[in-house]
Scaffold this motif. Sequence first.
Motif, PDB file in Angstrom:
ATOM      1  N   LEU A  42      61.362  43.464  19.937  1.00  0.00           N
ATOM      2  CA  LEU A  42      62.195  44.620  20.289  1.00  0.00           C
ATOM      3  C   LEU A  42      62.352  45.482  19.042  1.00  0.00           C
ATOM      4  O   LEU A  42      63.091  45.129  18.117  1.00  0.00           O
ATOM      5  CB  LEU A  42      63.545  44.133  20.794  1.00  0.00           C
ATOM      6  N   TYR A  73      70.437  50.039  23.622  1.00  0.00           N
ATOM      7  CA  TYR A  73      69.217  49.889  22.830  1.00  0.00           C
ATOM      8  C   TYR A  73      68.657  51.261  22.505  1.00  0.00           C
ATOM      9  O   TYR A  73      68.574  52.133  23.367  1.00  0.00           O
ATOM     10  CB  TYR A  73      68.189  49.063  23.604  1.00  0.00           C
ATOM     11  N   GLN A  74      68.281  51.452  21.242  1.00  0.00           N
ATOM     12  CA  GLN A  74      67.690  52.710  20.786  1.00  0.00           C
ATOM     13  C   GLN A  74      66.327  52.442  20.168  1.00  0.00           C
ATOM     14  O   GLN A  74      66.241  51.892  19.061  1.00  0.00           O
ATOM     15  CB  GLN A  74      68.602  53.373  19.750  1.00  0.00           C
ATOM     16  N   PRO A  75      65.230  52.781  20.864  1.00  0.00           N
ATOM     17  CA  PRO A  75      63.905  52.616  20.249  1.00  0.00           C
ATOM     18  C   PRO A  75      63.769  53.531  19.032  1.00  0.00           C
ATOM     19  O   PRO A  75      64.334  54.635  18.986  1.00  0.00           O
ATOM     20  CB  PRO A  75      62.939  53.030  21.361  1.00  0.00           C
ATOM     21  N   ALA A  88      74.349  45.755  27.127  1.00  0.00           N
ATOM     22  CA  ALA A  88      73.769  46.099  25.828  1.00  0.00           C
ATOM     23  C   ALA A  88      73.358  47.551  25.801  1.00  0.00           C
ATOM     24  O   ALA A  88      73.128  48.188  26.850  1.00  0.00           O
ATOM     25  CB  ALA A  88      72.556  45.211  25.539  1.00  0.00           C
ATOM     26  N   VAL A  93      65.170  39.508  19.338  1.00  0.00           N
ATOM     27  CA  VAL A  93      66.540  38.989  19.334  1.00  0.00           C
ATOM     28  C   VAL A  93      66.485  37.490  19.591  1.00  0.00           C
ATOM     29  O   VAL A  93      65.743  37.025  20.458  1.00  0.00           O
ATOM     30  CB  VAL A  93      67.391  39.691  20.416  1.00  0.00           C
ATOM     31  N   ARG A 129      69.559  39.828  15.279  1.00  0.00           N
ATOM     32  CA  ARG A 129      68.331  40.614  15.262  1.00  0.00           C
ATOM     33  C   ARG A 129      67.357  39.945  14.317  1.00  0.00           C
ATOM     34  O   ARG A 129      67.722  39.546  13.217  1.00  0.00           O
ATOM     35  CB  ARG A 129      68.657  42.028  14.745  1.00  0.00           C
ATOM     36  N   VAL A 163      70.113  47.646  18.333  1.00  0.00           N
ATOM     37  CA  VAL A 163      70.701  46.969  19.484  1.00  0.00           C
ATOM     38  C   VAL A 163      72.210  46.806  19.267  1.00  0.00           C
ATOM     39  O   VAL A 163      72.643  46.487  18.163  1.00  0.00           O
ATOM     40  CB  VAL A 163      70.071  45.583  19.698  1.00  0.00           C
ATOM     41  N   ARG A 165      69.269  53.633  25.592  1.00  0.00           N
ATOM     42  CA  ARG A 165      69.204  52.953  26.880  1.00  0.00           C
ATOM     43  C   ARG A 165      70.459  52.106  27.087  1.00  0.00           C
ATOM     44  O   ARG A 165      70.940  51.460  26.156  1.00  0.00           O
ATOM     45  CB  ARG A 165      67.960  52.066  26.959  1.00  0.00           C
ATOM     46  N   LEU A 169      65.821  44.735  28.300  1.00  0.00           N
ATOM     47  CA  LEU A 169      65.999  45.816  27.332  1.00  0.00           C
ATOM     48  C   LEU A 169      64.689  46.476  26.925  1.00  0.00           C
ATOM     49  O   LEU A 169      64.682  47.658  26.549  1.00  0.00           O
ATOM     50  CB  LEU A 169      66.698  45.285  26.070  1.00  0.00           C
ATOM     51  N   ASP A 170      63.585  45.742  26.949  1.00  0.00           N
ATOM     52  CA  ASP A 170      62.324  46.344  26.508  1.00  0.00           C
ATOM     53  C   ASP A 170      61.650  47.161  27.607  1.00  0.00           C
ATOM     54  O   ASP A 170      60.564  47.693  27.409  1.00  0.00           O
ATOM     55  CB  ASP A 170      61.359  45.276  25.993  1.00  0.00           C
ATOM     56  N   LEU A 213      69.028  39.907  29.044  1.00  0.00           N
ATOM     57  CA  LEU A 213      68.735  40.894  28.002  1.00  0.00           C
ATOM     58  C   LEU A 213      67.235  41.194  27.874  1.00  0.00           C
ATOM     59  O   LEU A 213      66.869  42.165  27.210  1.00  0.00           O
ATOM     60  CB  LEU A 213      69.273  40.409  26.658  1.00  0.00           C
TER      61      LEU A 213
END
Length: 393
Positions: free
Chosen positions: A385, A119-121, A117, A368, A362, A389, A133, A99-100, A96
Amino acid sequence: MNEQTLRRLLTATVEDVLPAHSAADAWDRARRTRRARRAVGVAALAVALVGGGTVAALRPSTGPSVDRSVAPTVEPSPAPPVQRAPTDLTFPPDPLTRLDGPATVPLSARPVRRALALYQPVDEENRAVGPIRVLGDDGVIRALDVVTPAPTRDEGGNQATALKPGVLSPDGRSAAFAQTNELILVDLTAPAVRRIPLDGYLELVVWAGDRVLVGGDDRTYAVNLVSGAASPLTVSAWDLVAPDPAAGREAALVEVGGVRDALVLRSRTAREGTVRSEQPVTGALLPAPYRINEFYGRGWLHGPRLARAAWITSDEIDGAEGVALLDARTGAVSHVLDLGRDRWKGCCEVLGWDDRGAVLLRLRPGGVVRWQPATGEITGVVRDLNGAVALAG
């Protein structure tokens, strides 16, 4: 020879015959016998005391003496009911952590076999920045380009990102996004998009076997994944707990909600949502003054264990951030992760369980983390992060 003379001759003859063993020999044999019997008695008593009355069969040794003693087994001490995160987290390698990183390919050009996973910034105003993402099990980050879900909103106009914990299916092959007046289903392996019209301000989704449960403040629907047919369900989308994927399609639905002394856990039938049982959430296993004030975020089941974020009363403050672990059969709180006061309000939503029985959550600020309630171990997963998520089951 008369009788008297014969008796004297026989008596003299017998007196000249010595016994085969002297009395001293007899006493010596008797002493050895008594010592042997005492030794056997002591050994038997020792066996009885050590073995709790178990009879041991003793055989003569045919070889050199062997020490077969076993060191006593030391059971690990159970983790305390209240646990705290360490000041400095360690971050072991984890898939994971990718993810960044930025998306390198659109999903339409390279669908996933399985997503780990989403992921939405977000920016400082909690608004989405760029596409969602998608982290595949091959380690590649895709951009979700086949659809752009709008922010969810309630009747009062309050908005939130469409990506929330629970939108990714347990098998990582699909995603479901609640929208105002519709549900969007995305097949991440095709990729393909289905839009199912529904009424109302819809904000939350839960995958439950062959259905997706979607709802908001005043209504919840059960949507059949094959036919797309939707039917009303009398459960709260906010209090609904994500079922354990291993429990099967007919697993009972669980709700947990309320405030302080009115915290309640309900079990409902899988299809109709009829209440099967109801019991209070209790904190008798926690040391004073710890208690649960109110739950928030999505709850997650793993067998009979239920994990959910909560505001708690701790030994420092009324209103600290925490995560609670409950028995979903009785409502008893077995463990609390005390996350203290120096965090964002609503900082620490639970994201689910991993396959080793650890809770993923989170932590804002912080990223995370992974919490193992059975041992109290807490480690980092992804650093810093900033965004929403969703993890696969």
